[in-house]
Scaffold this motif. Sequence first.
Motif, mmCIF file in Angstrom:
data_model
loop_
_atom_site.group_PDB
_atom_site.id
_atom_site.type_symbol
_atom_site.label_atom_id
_atom_site.label_comp_id
_atom_site.label_asym_id
_atom_site.label_seq_id
_atom_site.Cartn_x
_atom_site.Cartn_y
_atom_site.Cartn_z
ATOM 1 N N LEU A 35 38.260 30.698 55.464
ATOM 2 C CA LEU A 35 38.576 29.988 54.230
ATOM 3 C C LEU A 35 38.158 28.537 54.400
ATOM 4 C CD1 LEU A 35 39.776 29.902 51.415
ATOM 5 C CD2 LEU A 35 42.046 29.590 52.439
ATOM 6 N N LYS A 43 43.526 24.665 50.653
ATOM 7 C CA LYS A 43 43.311 25.866 51.472
ATOM 8 C C LYS A 43 44.564 26.253 52.255
ATOM 9 C CE LYS A 43 41.011 23.050 54.996
ATOM 10 N NZ LYS A 43 41.223 21.799 54.221
ATOM 11 N N SER A 47 46.527 29.713 51.884
ATOM 12 C CA SER A 47 46.813 30.528 53.062
ATOM 13 C C SER A 47 48.284 30.920 53.107
ATOM 14 C CB SER A 47 46.428 29.767 54.333
ATOM 15 O OG SER A 47 45.044 29.507 54.373
ATOM 16 N N GLU A 148 41.440 29.074 58.483
ATOM 17 C CA GLU A 148 41.199 28.078 57.442
ATOM 18 C C GLU A 148 40.846 26.741 58.069
ATOM 19 O OE1 GLU A 148 43.085 25.308 56.594
ATOM 20 O OE2 GLU A 148 45.091 25.608 57.422
#
Length: 285
Positions: A35, A43, A47, A148
């Motif tokens: 991500l 992000k 998540s 991420e």
Amino acid sequence: MNSIFMRNAESYFLDYAARLSQRAHASNRPVVVGLNGAQGSGKSTLSELLAELLPRFFEVDCHVLSIDDFYLSKAQRRKLGAAVHPLLATRGVPGTHDCPRLNDALAACSEYSSGDIALPIFDKLKDDRTRKVRKIRVGAKPTIVLLEGWCVGIPAQAPLDLAVPASSFEFSNDNLGTWRGYVNDQLATVYVDIFKKLDYLSMLKPPCFEAVLDWRVEQEVRLIAKRREVANDNAIKGMNVKQVAEFVENFRRLTCHAMTVLPDLANETWELQADRLILSEVTSK
């Protein structure tokens, strides 16, 4: 989660969770999802949402790894800065992560196992790795592993792209190109091995780099406020606006590079406007 994020969730992220769950159920091993998103793009919030939604509604385990937690310690970065270029003492760019540890963690997460996987924890306000670890266990259920981070999935630049400084910051601090050359070499070598472990890639694309600065200032304010509340200590400080502005310049080159190249590499790209509301979802493959 604010109202804009909730609108994004209702319009896009719930369907995204469903797509990820389908992949997880169809796979005979954990699915590793990258991500990518610039600083403050949301992000980490996405998540957290997926880590809640997937087990609760789709019977899929979800483990989140942040590339930020794998930064080298402050002492290691100072040593790197002294040996290669002073800018490498600042966390952020490829080359300032503990890549062997990240590679090992992703490899362990890519297989079903009954053992614990120890993940490092980085303290951004102290700008240093803590001694604490966070343990996860990848069981036998369908599983999504999220990696991420702002530089996740970014490929190296072409040599010609490195010839000219990308900003006045680079002109003043890296006019000879030593720093950006080292960072690019890292992307072209050790980070390739890391990103090869990604089965799927998604991107939260900012509208422009200027929006990233505003988002990062907001992020710093929230980070300080949260730490003060937890510690009950209003004396805790972080970076001021000027310091944040200088800090994010370290990320300009590759953030702009990602905005150009990642939409063609990612499975989906969400085009954000300045308030982070998604304008469109673009699927390339």
